[in-house]
Structures are given as C-alpha cells and as structure tokens.
Design a protein around this motif. Structure first.
Motif, PDB file in Angstrom:
ATOM      1  N   ASN A 122       0.870  -1.171   0.000  1.00  0.00           N
ATOM      2  CA  ASN A 122       0.000   0.000   0.000  1.00  0.00           C
ATOM      3  C   ASN A 122       0.905   1.219   0.000  1.00  0.00           C
ATOM      4  OD1 ASN A 122      -2.616  -1.044   0.061  1.00  0.00           O
ATOM      5  ND2 ASN A 122      -2.522  -1.414   2.276  1.00  0.00           N
ATOM      6  N   THR A 150      -6.058  -4.380  -5.161  1.00  0.00           N
ATOM      7  CA  THR A 150      -7.301  -3.956  -4.484  1.00  0.00           C
ATOM      8  C   THR A 150      -8.169  -5.147  -4.079  1.00  0.00           C
ATOM      9  OG1 THR A 150      -8.425  -3.627  -6.601  1.00  0.00           O
ATOM     10  CG2 THR A 150      -7.448  -1.673  -5.601  1.00  0.00           C
ATOM     11  N   HIS A 151      -7.579  -6.336  -4.045  1.00  0.00           N
ATOM     12  CA  HIS A 151      -8.356  -7.480  -3.552  1.00  0.00           C
ATOM     13  C   HIS A 151      -8.539  -7.320  -2.037  1.00  0.00           C
ATOM     14  CE1 HIS A 151      -7.851  -9.564  -7.323  1.00  0.00           C
ATOM     15  NE2 HIS A 151      -6.552  -9.348  -7.274  1.00  0.00           N
ATOM     16  N   GLY A 152      -9.667  -7.772  -1.541  1.00  0.00           N
ATOM     17  CA  GLY A 152      -9.887  -7.724  -0.093  1.00  0.00           C
ATOM     18  C   GLY A 152      -9.584  -9.101   0.489  1.00  0.00           C
ATOM     19  N   LYS A 222      -5.512   4.309  -5.340  1.00  0.00           N
ATOM     20  CA  LYS A 222      -5.557   3.308  -4.258  1.00  0.00           C
ATOM     21  C   LYS A 222      -5.296   3.983  -2.915  1.00  0.00           C
ATOM     22  CE  LYS A 222      -5.574  -0.672  -2.163  1.00  0.00           C
ATOM     23  NZ  LYS A 222      -4.443  -1.496  -1.826  1.00  0.00           N
ATOM     24  N   VAL A 225      -8.362   5.295  -1.525  1.00  0.00           N
ATOM     25  CA  VAL A 225      -9.173   4.218  -0.933  1.00  0.00           C
ATOM     26  C   VAL A 225      -8.655   3.896   0.472  1.00  0.00           C
ATOM     27  CG1 VAL A 225      -9.753   1.753  -1.110  1.00  0.00           C
ATOM     28  CG2 VAL A 225      -9.714   3.180  -3.187  1.00  0.00           C
ATOM     29  N   ASN A 226      -7.342   3.674   0.579  1.00  0.00           N
ATOM     30  CA  ASN A 226      -6.761   3.301   1.872  1.00  0.00           C
ATOM     31  C   ASN A 226      -6.850   4.434   2.885  1.00  0.00           C
ATOM     32  OD1 ASN A 226      -4.370   1.451   0.024  1.00  0.00           O
ATOM     33  ND2 ASN A 226      -5.914   0.565   1.335  1.00  0.00           N
ATOM     34  N   ILE A 229     -10.614   4.442   3.990  1.00  0.00           N
ATOM     35  CA  ILE A 229     -11.190   3.277   4.677  1.00  0.00           C
ATOM     36  C   ILE A 229     -10.358   2.780   5.870  1.00  0.00           C
ATOM     37  CG2 ILE A 229     -11.765   0.820   4.412  1.00  0.00           C
ATOM     38  CD1 ILE A 229     -12.528   1.325   1.534  1.00  0.00           C
ATOM     39  N   ASN A 230      -9.044   2.621   5.656  1.00  0.00           N
ATOM     40  CA  ASN A 230      -8.262   1.820   6.607  1.00  0.00           C
ATOM     41  C   ASN A 230      -8.272   2.363   8.027  1.00  0.00           C
ATOM     42  OD1 ASN A 230      -7.712   0.662   4.119  1.00  0.00           O
ATOM     43  ND2 ASN A 230      -5.648   0.077   4.676  1.00  0.00           N
ATOM     44  N   ASN A 240     -15.182  -3.084   6.388  1.00  0.00           N
ATOM     45  CA  ASN A 240     -15.156  -1.927   5.491  1.00  0.00           C
ATOM     46  C   ASN A 240     -16.563  -1.404   5.162  1.00  0.00           C
ATOM     47  OD1 ASN A 240     -12.408  -2.313   5.367  1.00  0.00           O
ATOM     48  ND2 ASN A 240     -12.443  -3.366   3.389  1.00  0.00           N
ATOM     49  N   VAL A 285     -14.469   0.653  -5.246  1.00  0.00           N
ATOM     50  CA  VAL A 285     -13.639  -0.357  -4.562  1.00  0.00           C
ATOM     51  C   VAL A 285     -14.311  -0.756  -3.253  1.00  0.00           C
ATOM     52  CG1 VAL A 285     -11.373  -0.872  -3.557  1.00  0.00           C
ATOM     53  CG2 VAL A 285     -11.520   0.504  -5.636  1.00  0.00           C
ATOM     54  N   VAL A 289     -15.043  -4.520  -1.690  1.00  0.00           N
ATOM     55  CA  VAL A 289     -14.363  -5.068  -0.501  1.00  0.00           C
ATOM     56  C   VAL A 289     -15.165  -4.797   0.778  1.00  0.00           C
ATOM     57  CG1 VAL A 289     -12.061  -4.963  -1.541  1.00  0.00           C
ATOM     58  CG2 VAL A 289     -12.885  -3.000  -0.235  1.00  0.00           C
ATOM     59  N   ASN A 292     -14.742  -7.165   3.625  1.00  0.00           N
ATOM     60  CA  ASN A 292     -13.384  -7.386   4.132  1.00  0.00           C
ATOM     61  C   ASN A 292     -13.126  -6.587   5.409  1.00  0.00           C
ATOM     62  OD1 ASN A 292     -10.908  -8.751   3.690  1.00  0.00           O
ATOM     63  ND2 ASN A 292      -9.956  -6.796   3.208  1.00  0.00           N
ATOM     64  N   SER A 294     -10.181  -4.385   6.845  1.00  0.00           N
ATOM     65  CA  SER A 294      -9.025  -3.733   6.220  1.00  0.00           C
ATOM     66  C   SER A 294      -7.728  -4.226   6.844  1.00  0.00           C
ATOM     67  CB  SER A 294      -9.122  -2.214   6.373  1.00  0.00           C
ATOM     68  OG  SER A 294      -8.721  -1.845   7.680  1.00  0.00           O
ATOM     69  N   SER A 295      -6.634  -4.062   6.098  1.00  0.00           N
ATOM     70  CA  SER A 295      -5.334  -4.523   6.602  1.00  0.00           C
ATOM     71  C   SER A 295      -4.977  -3.778   7.890  1.00  0.00           C
ATOM     72  CB  SER A 295      -4.254  -4.333   5.539  1.00  0.00           C
ATOM     73  OG  SER A 295      -4.257  -3.006   5.068  1.00  0.00           O
TER      74      SER A 295
HETATM   75  O1  KPL Z   1      -6.300  -2.363   0.468  1.00  0.00           O
HETATM   76  C1  KPL Z   1      -7.138  -2.580   1.314  1.00  0.00           C
HETATM   77  C2  KPL Z   1      -6.639  -2.800   2.677  1.00  0.00           C
HETATM   78  O2  KPL Z   1      -7.361  -3.288   3.523  1.00  0.00           O
HETATM   79  O3  KPL Z   1      -5.457  -2.469   2.897  1.00  0.00           O
HETATM   80  C3  KPL Z   1      -8.607  -2.534   0.956  1.00  0.00           C
HETATM   81  C4  KPL Z   1      -8.761  -2.374  -0.549  1.00  0.00           C
HETATM   82  C5  KPL Z   1      -9.251  -1.365   1.670  1.00  0.00           C
HETATM   83  C6  KPL Z   1      -9.316  -3.812   1.279  1.00  0.00           C
HETATM   84  O4  KPL Z   1      -9.608  -3.989   2.616  1.00  0.00           O
END
Ligand code: KPL
Length: 342
Positions: A122, A150-152, A222, A225-226, A229-230, A240, A285, A289, A292, A294-295
């Motif tokens: 990331n 971008t896979h979850g 990306k 997105v991170n 969300i993260n 998420n 995205v 996900v 999922n 998040s990481s």
């Molecule tokens: O990249 C991600 C992460 O969790 O780091 C997403 C795309 C948000 C998937 O959870």
C-alpha cells in the motif's frame, strides 16, 4: 521457456518475501496457474516456517463469493543448509511498506541488475528511496516493478486466507513522484512491462499491465481508498462496508478524499483526480471489498505496526511539500498511532 541441455526445461522461479495476506494470495494464485505454474520459494522466517509446517506446507484460500476453499501445495521454503546465496531471478516483495528496505537488505547479495523485483505495498513506492545508489550502485540495481492490489483478503490464521472481495492487481513501472523518466529509462521500463517473464506471468495470473505513466495514477487512486477506509475501520473496529452505511463515517471519508484530491492536484498526474472522481473510485472499490476487514484493522487487532504512516502520513508529508493542508489525514494518523501504542 529456457532450456538446458537437450530437453530439460529450467523451471522459472519466483521468490516471495512477505507472506502475509496479500503475499499468500499472490503465491496461491501463481501456484494455481495452469497448464504450468512457476516454482515458488516462500522466504519465511524460522517462526513462520514452523507455522507453515503446521499448515502442512499448504496455503488454503476460501473464496467468500463461491463458498469454495482451495489449497495449493508444492511451495519451496529455504533449506537451512541450502544455497542461500544463489541468485534470485524474480522477487515479489509483499511485506508492509515500512519493512521493504529491510526486506531488500536481507536478500541484497542475491539480487543484481538481471533480477526483477515486484513491490506490492500500500502507498507509493519511491525507487530512489528504496534502492539508493549509495547502497546499490548505479549498475547493480535490479529492474523494479510495482503493483497496486485492491483485492480484499483477510485471515484468522496464517496461510489460511479468505478472499472477501475480488478486486484487481495492476502492475506498472515506478516513475517516481516527480515523474520524468529519461527516454532510455522509459524504453527499459516499457520492456520490463511487456517482455519480462515476471510481468507476463503475473498477467497470466490475472494482473493488468499499465503503461509507465499510469502506475503513479493508480497508486494515488488506491491511496485515496486506503486513506479513507483503513484508519476509520481500524479505529471503529468494523468491516469496510459498515463505514459506507454510516453517514458520519461517509462524511469523514469524503473529506479525507478531498484532501487527497488537493495533494494529487499538485502532482501533475494524467487523468481526473478531482474529489468527485476519487470519491467515485473509493465507492467502487468499497463496494467490492465491503465484506473485508481492512489490513489496518487486522494489523491493530494483531498488535502489529500499521501502515498509517505510509498511507495518511504520506498524504500529510506530500501536502506539506506542496503547501496543502491535510488536517483530517493528520488527525487519523495520530489516532491510529495512539492506538498502536496502547
Ligand atoms: O487495500 C485494502 C486494505 O485493507 O489495505 C482494501 C482495498 C481497503 C481492502 O480492505
């Protein structure tokens, strides 16, 4: 395929460093390639080797969309007394962003200008920072690609992953935040993308190959997105998708993306990086996900250091350089750092 002697094919080989969720996913996908899959060595630390042994030397992937679980075997792990110094032809680094330099140092003597390295973190990988001339020399640096994933993917246990949302893997050549490759470098990187065995193998495994100028653009999308969300999912300890169903969270995420858009405007990228366009991307995205964790959520839960500095922190740092205020990204970073310390 290269051949040695009369009919003996040399199996091309990929080493993977950093076998967490994304590393496991990539290893599993490559191993599942038909009709032929590459030889894969997982460069695991001793403790992880024990965990891998406990998992029967397999990576198991549960696909939440189909409900099916598949296991892949046949991975190699470094032999304690094996030729640890043999050359690495193809290396995939799927560690956390803040571990890349250390990871590369650990295999430094096995890489040379003929090796190809694919970075899958990331954030925005910067070639000169990761491969400084003082350490690598001008001639000795490997060929480097970076990917945006971008896979979850999440996991309860090591080497047993759940693919909670199928996104994509995009691969391109690193152009640096300032851009501006010389035409020689351009030609070399075009070659890397189109001709290198590693990028063609990743393409066979479903990755999309980007033109050199497109990588940074994909990384910034990306990053939006991170950044959105993260941190929030980690702070509120939610999946998420819950964020997108919570109006207060949507408001914060949109404002965070607004700051990323202002920073992106200063980077001179090709394409539409307005707040609306980036938000649209985050929504797309986010939908894929939504199931999922998040990481960053997973890292905090496991008491690991998170990538918040590489994500929200990067936005703050670039913002400072460009004279753009990014108070929300800074606040999120501070909150996650405080949680890391707890
Ligand atoms: O990249 C991600 C992460 O969790 O780091 C997403 C795309 C948000 C998937 O959870």
């Amino acid at each position: 395929m290269y051949t040695m002697g009369v009919n003996k094919p040399i199996q091309k080989h990929i080493h993977i460093l950093g076998v967490g969720n994304i590393g496991s996913f990539i290893a599993h996908t490559l191993r599942a390639l038909r009709p032929s899959s590459p030889a894969i060595t997982l460069l695991l630390r001793p403790a992880a080797q024990l965990q891998f042994r406990a998992n029967d030397f397999k990576i198991v992937m549960h696909d939440a969309a189909t409900g099916l679980s598949q296991q892949q075997a046949g991975f190699r792990v470094p032999m304690p007394d094996g030729p640890a110094s043999s050359n690495i032809q193809n290396l995939i680094v799927a560690t956390k962003g803040y571990q890349v330099r250390e990871a590369l140092s650990s295999v430094r003597s096995r890489l040379d200008e003929k090796s190809t390295v694919l970075l899958l973190q990331n954030g925005v990988a910067e070639f000169e920072k990761l491969f400084p001339v003082e350490e690598w020399g001008v001639e000795g640096r490997p060929r480097v690609l970076a990917g945006v994933v971008t896979h979850g993917v999440w996991s309860e246990d090591r080497f047993r992953i759940t693919l909670a949302g199928r996104g994509e893997t995009l691969i391109g050549a690193i152009d640096g935040v300032q851009g501006g490759l010389t035409s020689d470098q351009h030609a070399q990187r075009e070659w890397l993308l189109k001709e290198s065995w590693l990028s063609r193998t990743m393409e066979r495994a479903g990755a999309k190959i980007l033109a050199p100028r497109e990588l940074l653009a994909a990384q910034i999308r990306k990053l939006a997105v991170n950044a959105a969300i993260n941190a929030l999912s980690a702070i509120y300890k939610v999946q998420n998708g819950v964020l997108f169903e919570t109006p207060e969270a949507v408001e914060v995420m949109r404002a965070v993306v607004g700051e990323v858009a202002q920073v992106a405007a200063g980077l001179g990228l090709d394409g539409d990086f307005s707040e609306d366009a980036l938000w649209e991307h985050v929504l797309q995205v986010g939908e894929k996900v939504k199931l999922n964790y998040s990481s960053m959520f997973q890292d905090l839960k496991a008491k690991r250091r998170t990538e918040v500095e590489e994500i929200n922190g990067w936005v703050v740092e670039k913002g400072r350089e460009l004279g753009v205020d990014t108070p929300l990204n800074e606040q999120l970073m501070k909150r996650v750092k405080a949680l890391e310390r707890q």
